[in-house]
Design a protein around this motif. Structure first.
Motif, mmCIF file in Angstrom:
data_model
loop_
_atom_site.group_PDB
_atom_site.id
_atom_site.type_symbol
_atom_site.label_atom_id
_atom_site.label_comp_id
_atom_site.label_asym_id
_atom_site.label_seq_id
_atom_site.Cartn_x
_atom_site.Cartn_y
_atom_site.Cartn_z
ATOM 1 N N ASN A 27 -2.726 89.584 -17.774
ATOM 2 C CA ASN A 27 -3.156 88.194 -17.755
ATOM 3 C C ASN A 27 -4.651 88.137 -17.444
ATOM 4 O O ASN A 27 -5.063 88.498 -16.356
ATOM 5 N N SER B 25 -9.671 81.992 -12.190
ATOM 6 C CA SER B 25 -8.464 81.191 -12.100
ATOM 7 C C SER B 25 -8.551 80.018 -13.080
ATOM 8 O O SER B 25 -9.635 79.607 -13.493
ATOM 9 N N PHE B 26 -7.398 79.482 -13.436
ATOM 10 C CA PHE B 26 -7.351 78.416 -14.425
ATOM 11 C C PHE B 26 -8.093 77.182 -13.944
ATOM 12 O O PHE B 26 -8.835 76.565 -14.708
ATOM 13 N N ASP B 27 -7.911 76.822 -12.677
ATOM 14 C CA ASP B 27 -8.561 75.606 -12.187
ATOM 15 C C ASP B 27 -10.080 75.735 -12.174
ATOM 16 O O ASP B 27 -10.789 74.787 -12.527
ATOM 17 N N LEU C 214 -6.436 85.624 -16.767
ATOM 18 C CA LEU C 214 -6.771 84.572 -15.814
ATOM 19 C C LEU C 214 -6.262 84.861 -14.408
ATOM 20 O O LEU C 214 -6.485 84.074 -13.507
ATOM 21 N N PHE D 236 -11.838 77.719 -14.169
ATOM 22 C CA PHE D 236 -12.235 77.738 -15.579
ATOM 23 C C PHE D 236 -12.258 76.322 -16.136
ATOM 24 O O PHE D 236 -13.194 75.930 -16.844
ATOM 25 N N PHE D 237 -11.226 75.538 -15.821
ATOM 26 C CA PHE D 237 -11.127 74.165 -16.301
ATOM 27 C C PHE D 237 -12.254 73.306 -15.739
ATOM 28 O O PHE D 237 -12.882 72.537 -16.458
#
Length: 97
Positions: free
Chosen positions: A15, A27-29, A17, A31-32
């Motif tokens: 993975n 991490s996704f947050d 991320l 990156f977002f």
């Protein structure tokens, strides 16, 4: 497992991320949030160029139009990504177990 002479490597299944001590992934947050910050920066830059052009500063109209279109397209992309995420969450909630 080998399929038609192709042996997948472990890197395919990792993975990108995930954030653990061995991986320097994002991490996704975060990156977002970074992506939304970039969209906001483009909006602000386009607004500043537009204000400079309207106030009579030495700003090229091509730069104003390009910045405006880039900001518009990046915002449309962010909205479409949000729509797809919402659609995916709704699909998951409708799924029967």
């Amino acid at each position: 497992m080998e399929i038609n002479g192709f042996t997948p490597s472990e890197a395919i299944f990792n993975n990108p991320l995930k954030t653990d001590k061995q991986s320097s992934g994002v991490s996704f947050d975060s990156f977002f949030k970074d992506s939304l910050d970039k969209v906001n920066d483009k909006q602000v830059a386009a607004d500043e160029l537009t204000k400079g052009f309207v106030s009579g500063k030495n700003v090229d109209i091509n730069d104003v139009m390009l910045a405006g279109e880039e900001a518009k397209i990046s915002l449309q992309l962010a909205v479409q990504i949000r729509n797809k995420v919402v659609e995916a969450v709704q699909e998951l909630t409708r799924m029967q177990l």
